[in-house]
Enzyme design. Sequence first.
Site, PDB file in Angstrom:
ATOM      1  N   THR A  38       4.556   6.411  -3.768  1.00 18.83           N
ATOM      2  CA  THR A  38       4.755   5.353  -4.761  1.00 18.83           C
ATOM      3  C   THR A  38       4.279   4.013  -4.236  1.00 18.83           C
ATOM      4  O   THR A  38       3.659   3.230  -4.967  1.00 18.83           O
ATOM      5  CB  THR A  38       6.235   5.281  -5.185  1.00 18.83           C
ATOM      6  OG1 THR A  38       6.614   6.554  -5.718  1.00 18.83           O
ATOM      7  CG2 THR A  38       6.479   4.203  -6.221  1.00 18.83           C
ATOM      8  N   CYS A  39       4.543   3.734  -2.975  1.00 24.84           N
ATOM      9  CA  CYS A  39       4.131   2.456  -2.379  1.00 24.84           C
ATOM     10  C   CYS A  39       2.617   2.310  -2.375  1.00 24.84           C
ATOM     11  O   CYS A  39       2.086   1.233  -2.640  1.00 24.84           O
ATOM     12  CB  CYS A  39       4.665   2.340  -0.955  1.00 24.84           C
ATOM     13  SG  CYS A  39       6.458   2.521  -0.829  1.00 24.84           S
TER      14      CYS A  39
END
Length: 165
Positions: free
Chosen positions: A47-48
């Site tokens: 996600t990052c």
Amino acid sequence: MPIQPGDKLPDVAIRVIDGDVQSRHTGELFATRKTVLVGVPGAFTPTCSTLHVPGYIHHADDFKARGIDLMCLAVNDAHVMRAWAASLQTPPGLLMLADGNAGFTRALGLEFDGSAFGMGVRTRRFALYADDGVVRLLHVEAPGELRVSTAEAMLAAIDASGLAS
């Protein structure tokens, strides 16, 4: 208790990646500037790397137009953060903060225990807006979410608050 709007950011040593790696103190780093600090659980995490930080890269000029500097914090060592910045092609001026021992993260009160995932202590996903080292807005995500700390959400909150004027 986590840091709150109105609180001064803690002053601790940290490694800053802006091309080269530098040792700095957060008190000096956040002084005399408007900053959005994005906290992420880890470099190279899905996600990052695919959503959260790329949103800030995409909107870097929008923050710059408001006179706001961008910084990204993760509990990773400086070498990992430097490699991650290169892989994301972060624009000049987007500072990556390597908090290898989680000292700044803990001082913010925004750590979580990711041991169940083999990650140890990590930074909770958040974004804050600070002016001259004082927190003005703080958006901390619920576990597993990415809503309130996105670049779009922070731009909207800053504009609605009138803080960047």
